[in-house]
Design a protein around this motif. Structure first.
Motif, PDB file in Angstrom:
ATOM      1  N   TYR A   1       1.378  -1.394  -0.388  1.00  0.00           N
ATOM      2  CA  TYR A   1      -0.216  -0.127   0.104  1.00  0.00           C
ATOM      3  C   TYR A   1       1.155   1.221   0.218  1.00  0.00           C
ATOM      4  CZ  TYR A   1      -3.201   3.183   2.064  1.00  0.00           C
ATOM      5  OH  TYR A   1      -3.682   5.054   2.127  1.00  0.00           O
ATOM      6  N   TYR A   2       1.205   2.037  -0.865  1.00  0.00           N
ATOM      7  CA  TYR A   2       1.804   3.561  -0.864  1.00  0.00           C
ATOM      8  C   TYR A   2       0.741   4.723  -1.331  1.00  0.00           C
ATOM      9  CZ  TYR A   2       6.261   1.327  -2.651  1.00  0.00           C
ATOM     10  OH  TYR A   2       7.170   1.127  -2.916  1.00  0.00           O
ATOM     11  N   GLU A   3       0.925   5.661  -0.779  1.00  0.00           N
ATOM     12  CA  GLU A   3       0.459   7.287  -0.969  1.00  0.00           C
ATOM     13  C   GLU A   3       1.491   8.118  -1.194  1.00  0.00           C
ATOM     14  OE1 GLU A   3      -2.473   6.405   3.757  1.00  0.00           O
ATOM     15  OE2 GLU A   3      -0.652   8.055   3.325  1.00  0.00           O
ATOM     16  N   ASN A   4       0.788   7.944  -2.731  1.00  0.00           N
ATOM     17  CA  ASN A   4       2.331   8.601  -3.380  1.00  0.00           C
ATOM     18  C   ASN A   4       3.382   7.896  -3.703  1.00  0.00           C
ATOM     19  OD1 ASN A   4       0.465  11.059  -4.276  1.00  0.00           O
ATOM     20  ND2 ASN A   4       1.255  12.326  -2.256  1.00  0.00           N
ATOM     21  N   ASN A   5       4.671   8.188  -3.144  1.00  0.00           N
ATOM     22  CA  ASN A   5       5.523   7.221  -4.150  1.00  0.00           C
ATOM     23  C   ASN A   5       5.710   6.580  -2.926  1.00  0.00           C
ATOM     24  OD1 ASN A   5       6.170   6.788  -6.458  1.00  0.00           O
ATOM     25  ND2 ASN A   5       6.989   9.105  -7.020  1.00  0.00           N
ATOM     26  N   ASN A   6       5.828   6.902  -1.668  1.00  0.00           N
ATOM     27  CA  ASN A   6       5.764   5.964   0.246  1.00  0.00           C
ATOM     28  C   ASN A   6       4.948   5.257  -0.380  1.00  0.00           C
ATOM     29  OD1 ASN A   6       7.366   8.371   0.567  1.00  0.00           O
ATOM     30  ND2 ASN A   6       5.263   9.709   0.749  1.00  0.00           N
ATOM     31  N   CYS A   7       6.117   4.466   0.415  1.00  0.00           N
ATOM     32  CA  CYS A   7       5.600   2.582   0.984  1.00  0.00           C
ATOM     33  C   CYS A   7       4.900   2.707   1.630  1.00  0.00           C
ATOM     34  CB  CYS A   7       6.850   1.794   0.767  1.00  0.00           C
ATOM     35  SG  CYS A   7       5.919   0.109   1.350  1.00  0.00           S
ATOM     36  N   ILE A   8       3.993   2.217   2.052  1.00  0.00           N
ATOM     37  CA  ILE A   8       3.259   2.994   4.137  1.00  0.00           C
ATOM     38  C   ILE A   8       3.330   1.034   4.815  1.00  0.00           C
ATOM     39  CG2 ILE A   8       1.397   3.184   5.128  1.00  0.00           C
ATOM     40  CD1 ILE A   8       2.425   5.144   3.245  1.00  0.00           C
ATOM     41  N   ILE A   9       3.281   0.366   3.368  1.00  0.00           N
ATOM     42  CA  ILE A   9       3.208  -0.889   4.053  1.00  0.00           C
ATOM     43  C   ILE A   9       3.556  -2.106   3.190  1.00  0.00           C
ATOM     44  CG2 ILE A   9       1.445  -3.734   5.170  1.00  0.00           C
ATOM     45  CD1 ILE A   9      -0.373  -1.497   5.656  1.00  0.00           C
TER      46      ILE A   9
END
Ligand SMILES: Nc1ncnc2c1ncn2[C@@H]1O[C@H](COP(=O)(O)OP(=O)(O)OP(=O)(O)O)[C@@H](O)[C@H]1O
Ligand SMILES: CCCC(=O)O
Length: 362
Positions: free
Chosen positions: A18-26
């Motif tokens: 799961y990503y928010e923009n280019n950031n990996c959250i999980i």
């Protein structure tokens, strides 16, 4: 903010991110019980089971389907297509589910992405599918006039790792000549010339080295005789070459750590089989070096089996005279799926519409 969920169905696991923009959250891997998986007659029968696992995972991690901007899956097999980002559509699913272009559980992922996003704002996407075809015309001529050689391998990881390597040495992928050796659930050796995968195998249906449960290249006359022996139906034979062959046929296991343990305990038969797999892989690397006319910047070994010292060492023994070998175990599939979906959503990369071209030339 763009919210992106990615799935990647493998034979024994479903990888999710799961990503928010280019950031990996999980980023995670849902392991499946091999007995449960083996209970399904065909990979397509796993759709409900895998969907449930994905939904449960999303619920447990408070990821709301309705909030997502993109749901991206590793792709399935279609007619040959250019690489890149695609909307998953009915025309694509029809070809993937026909099995005409090879069967692999990643094909179920595109159906799941499509069904879960129906009537929602979320776009279902796929990237660098196994049918990504950048072959040069010369690579297609097989010698048997009715059969044209085609590209079918883990293009997603091939491209992602090749780009990752280029970045790591401060180069552009488009400036390098590479031989990328995917040592994963299947093995594929592919020649990348200046950003294009100009030759490689149909790794699902009979080319390249043998691997976990696939036979790949075999003496063709003997294969034809086996097909007509009366022992197998067409679908049994297809499963025999892609499902019941390779390491699993010789050793009853695809777990390299287990096989290495047997070898360390003195199992010389296991040694010979694993050595033969490395020998075939090295032989292919030699062949693909000629595709690049010897102008090879590096040989990359990628995928889960690149963690095995036995395997990388036995291949290196035969190929280091060609070019420097870089061992990059594992994959960057989830990163590629999410980052490129983000590029698609923000207009940095075109999202293509899949359209069948197969009747255009008849
Ligand atoms: N640490 C390790 N040491 C040795 N072998 C390993 C290790 N980790 C994984 N493997 C082997 O790698 C193979 C699986 O590779 P990988 O995880 O890249 O493939 P996959 O994701 O299952 O399938 P696909 O190639 O379709 O993506 C198996 O044969 C497994 O035994
Ligand atoms: C569809 C994936 C084929 C491979 O394992 O190379």
């Amino acid at each position: 903010m763009k919210k992106i969920f990615a799935i990647n169905l493998g034979s024994t696991s479903t990888k999710v991110a799961y990503y928010e923009n280019n950031n990996c959250i999980i980023k995670d891997s849902i392991a499946h019980d091999s007995n449960e998986i083996q209970g399904f007659k065909s990979v397509f029968d796993q759709q409900d089971y895998r969907t449930k696992c994905i939904i449960n995972y999303m619920d447990e991690h408070n990821i709301a389907l309705d909030d997502l901007d993109a749901f991206v899956s590793r792709g399935g097999q279609t007619e040959p297509i250019p690489g890149g980002l695609y909307y998953i559509n009915e025309a694509m699913l029809e070809q993937v589910e026909s099995g005409e272009y090879g069967v692999h559980v990643c094909s179920v992922g595109v159906r799941i992405a499509y069904e879960l996003t129906k009537d929602k704002k979320t776009v279902p996407l796929t990237l660098d599918t196994p049918s990504t075809d950048e072959f040069e015309p010369i690579a297609r001529i097989s010698g048997l006039k009715e059969i044209s050689r085609r590209s079918c391998f883990q293009a997603l990881n091939q491209k992602a790792m090749a780009r990752y390597y280029a970045d790591s040495i401060g180069c552009n992928y488009e400036d390098l000549n590479l031989i990328v050796v995917m040592l994963g659930g299947g093995i594929s050796v592919v020649a990348h010339r200046k950003g294009y995968m100009i030759d490689g195998p149909d790794a699902l249906e009979g080319e390249g080295p043998f691997s976990n449960n696939r036979c790949c290249s075999v003496p063709i006359g003997e294969l034809v005789k086996l097909c007509y022996s009366g022992k197998y139906t067409l679908s049994e034979m297809m499963r025999h070459i892609n499902g019941e062959a390779g390491l699993v046929a010789y050793l009853g296991s695809t777990d390299i750590r287990q096989i290495e343990k047997q070898i360390n305990e003195g199992d010389s038969y296991a040694y010979d089989v694993l050595d033969a797999m490395c020998y075939q892989t090295a032989k292919d690397i030699g062949a693909y070096a000629t595709v690049l006319k010897g102008d090879v910047d590096a040989i990359l070994m990628i995928g889960g089996m690149a963690n095995s010292k036995f395997i990388t060492q036995h291949i290196c023994d035969r190929v280091t005279f060609i070019a420097p070998v870089k061992i990059l175990p594992g994959e960057r599939e989830m990163e590629a799926l999410c980052e490129r979906a983000y590029d698609g959503l923000t207009g940095l990369e075109e999202i293509k519409n899949f359209k069948s071209m197969r009747n255009e030339y008849v």
